[in-house]
Scaffold this motif. Structure first.
Motif: not given
Length: 476
Positions: A4-7, A14-20, A25-28, A95-99
Motif C-alpha cells: 500500500v503506497l501512501f500516494e 498536505e499529509i502526503k507531502r509531509a510523509i514524503r 513511501e510504502e505503508a507498514t 505529519l502536521t508540517k503543512y497543516k
C-alpha cells in the motif's frame, strides 16, 4: 500482503507531502490495515509491537479528522511513558508540517506544571499525555474533554503493567460516549480485553502476525559466550562492525551500570539508561545519543520503551530478555526506515532453550556466529591506525619530524635499527599485542540444537503462543 503506497491513499495533499519529507513511501502492515477503518470512523484494536509504525497508523487519520475551525481538544492520545509522549508528539508534528492551524501539546510528569498550563491556554486540538499527569490537569480543570472526538490508547498493555488501570478507567468514563476509540497493544491480556469490551464499540481487529513482526532487513545472530567473556565479545563486535551508533540491552539496572562503567574504561563513548535515573539525567543521555556523541547506549527494556532513533546500526542482547515480546522490541531499534540492521544475542549454557523459544515465536532464523579472534581485532585496529597516519601524511607538513627521526637514527644506539623498526615500535604503542587475548569458547550447543533452532517453519502444527516462554508472561 499487497503493498500500500501512501500516494494512493485518500488523504490530503498536505499529509502526503509531509510523509514524503519523512522519507516514507510504502505503508507498514499495521498502517495499511488500520488507516482505512479509522478514517471511516470505526473503533479499532490493533495488536502490534513497537517499531511497526503505529504513530502514523493512528496519527494520519486523526489529523485528517481535526476541525481546524474549532479551538478545543478534539483528540487525546494516552501513552505509558514520558519518552513515548515526546516521540509521539514529534511524529505528529512532522505529519502536521503543512497543516499550520493544528496545535499539539505534550503533557507528562517531570515538566513544569505552569508551563503546561500556559501551553494549554493556546487551545490545542490534540493532547498527547501520560495518564498520571493528565489526571492532575483534569482535577485542576486545566484540561477539558467534553468536546473530545478521538481517543487513542497507545501501548495499552504497558500502561496496565505500570499500574494505570484505575486512571484509564476514570479518563474513559469522563470523556463523551460518542467518540471514536483506537487501542494499540503488543499483547491481548485479560485487562486489555476488559477495556475493549467496556469502552469500544464493535471494533475492527488488526493483528500483525508473527511472520510480520521481525523486520527482514535485520540480520540476526547468536554467539555462545560465557558470562566472564561477554564484555570482551561486545567490544570486539563493535570494533569489527565499526558501529557508530548501537544499543545493548541488559535485564537489570545493576548490569546496565556495571557494563557502562566497563565500556567507558575501555575507551568507548558509552552511556546507561534505566528507571532509577532522574529525568534530567535521562534527557541528557538521550540528547547525547541522538547527536552521535554516545556510540553505545546500554539500557533496560522499560527505560528504552518508546525510544525511536533511526540510525542505530546494531543491537546487542547482552542478556536474553525474560519475555519473548521484548526480543522483538529490542531488535526493532535497528533496521528502521528500511535500513539494514544487525542484532547479536549473547547465549550462555542456560539460554539455549530460551533462544529456541525466541526463534519459534518470531519464526525467524538466528544464525550462529563465531566470536571474533584476537588476530582479527589486531588487524582492524592496525588498519584504523594506518588510515589515520595516511590522512596525517596527506594533510600535514612532516619535514620537522622527519629531520628529528633522521637525527636520532644517526646516533650510535640506533645503528642496529631501521626506519621500519621505528615505525613498528610506534605502531606497537597504538596496538599493544598484550591487550588482545584469545577467547577460548568451544561451541557446545550450536550443532546439538541446530535442527531444533533453525527450522521453526517445520513446527506449523504448534502455535508460538503456546510456547513456555510466552505463557510465562501471562501468568504474572
Amino acid at each position: 500482503m499487497e503493498k500500500v503506497l501512501f500516494e494512493n491513499l485518500e488523504i490530503s495533499k498536505e499529509i502526503k507531502r509531509a510523509i514524503r519529507d519523512m522519507g516514507f513511501e510504502e505503508a507498514t502492515p499495521v498502517q495499511a490495515q488500520s488507516i482505512g477503518p479509522i478514517m471511516e470512523g470505526r473503533d479499532v484494536v490493533a495488536q502490534a509491537p513497537t517499531g511497526t509504525g503505529k504513530t502514523c497508523a493512528f496519527g494520519i487519520p486523526l489529523i485528517e479528522g481535526i476541525d481546524l475551525e474549532r479551538r478545543n481538544v478534539q483528540a487525546l492520545i494516552l501513552c505509558p511513558t514520558r519518552e513515548l509522549v515526546v516521540q509521539t508528539t514529534d511524529e505528529l508534528m512532522k505529519l502536521t508540517k503543512y497543516k499550520h492551524s493544528i496545535r499539539i501539546v505534550p503533557i507528562y510528569g517531570g515538566q513544569n506544571m505552569d508551563r503546561q498550563i500556559m501551553a494549554l491556554k493556546r487551545k490545542p486540538q490534540i493532547i498527547v499525555a501520560t495518564p498520571g499527569r493528565l489526571m492532575d490537569h483534569m482535577r485542576r480543570h486545566t484540561i477539558r474533554l467534553e468536546h473530545l472526538e478521538y481517543m487513542v490508547l497507545d501501548e495499552a498493555d504497558e500502561m496496565l503493567n505500570m499500574g494505570f488501570r484505575e486512571d484509564i478507567d476514570k479518563i474513559l468514563e469522563s470523556v463523551p460516549e460518542e467518540r471514536q476509540t483506537v487501542l494499540f497493544s503488543a499483547t491481548m491480556s485479560r485487562g486489555i480485553l476488559e477495556i475493549m469490551k467496556k469502552y469500544l464499540t464493535d471494533p475492527v481487529k488488526v493483528q500483525i502476525t508473527k511472520t510480520q513482526i521481525t523486520v527482514p532487513s535485520i540480520r540476526q545472530y547468536y554467539l555462545e559466550v560465557s558470562q566472564e567473556n561477554k564484555i570482551d565479545v561486545l567490544a570486539r563486535l563493535i570494533d569489527v562492525g565499526n558501529f557508530k551508533l548501537s544499543m545493548a540491552f541488559c535485564n537489570t539496572k545493576r548490569q546496565v551500570d556495571e557494563l557502562t562503567q566497563e565500556m567507558i574504561a575501555r575507551g568507548y563513548q558509552a552511556a546507561g539508561l534505566h528507571g532509577d535515573m532522574k529525568q534530567i539525567q535521562r534527557d541528557r543521555v538521550m540528547k547525547a545519543f541522538k547527536a552521535g556523541e554516545t556510540e553505545i547506549l546500554i539500557a533496560t527494556d522499560v527505560a528504552a520503551r518508546g525510544l525511536d532513533i533511526e540510525d542505530v546500526e546494531a543491537v546487542f542482547n547482552f542478556d536474553l530478555p525474560e519475555d519473548l515480546e521484548y526480543y522483538v522490541h529490542r531488535i526493532g531499534r535497528t533496521g528502521r526506515a528500511n535500513r539494514e540492521g544487525v542484532a547479536y544475542s549473547f547465549v550462555g549454557r542456560r539460554d539455549m532453550y530460551k533462544l529456541r523459544d525466541i526463534m519459534n515465536y518470531t519464526r525467524a532464523k538466528i544464525k550462529y556466529k563465531k566470536i571474533p579472534k584476537a588476530e582479527d581485532i589486531a588487524q582492524i585496529r592496525t588498519k584504523q591506525v594506518m588510515d589515520e597516519i595516511l590522512k596525517t601524511m596527506e594533510k600535514e607538513n612532516l619535514d620537522r619530524y622527519a629531520r628529528a627521526i633522521q637525527k636520532y637514527m644517526s646516533q650510535e644506539e640506533f645503528e642496529n635499527y631501521t626506519i621500519l623498526d621505528v615505525a613498528a615500535a610506534f605502531l606497537s604503542r597504538e596496538v599493544p599485542a598484550e591487550s588482545f587475548r584469545e577467547i577460548e569458547e568451544r561451541p557446545r550447543f550450536a550443532e546439538k540444537f541446530k535442527q531444533k533452532i533453525i527450522a521453526p517453519d517445520k513446527k506449523r502444527g504448534r502455535k508460538p503462543e503456546d510456547k513456555k516462554g510466552h505463557s510465562k508472561r501471562r501468568r504474572r
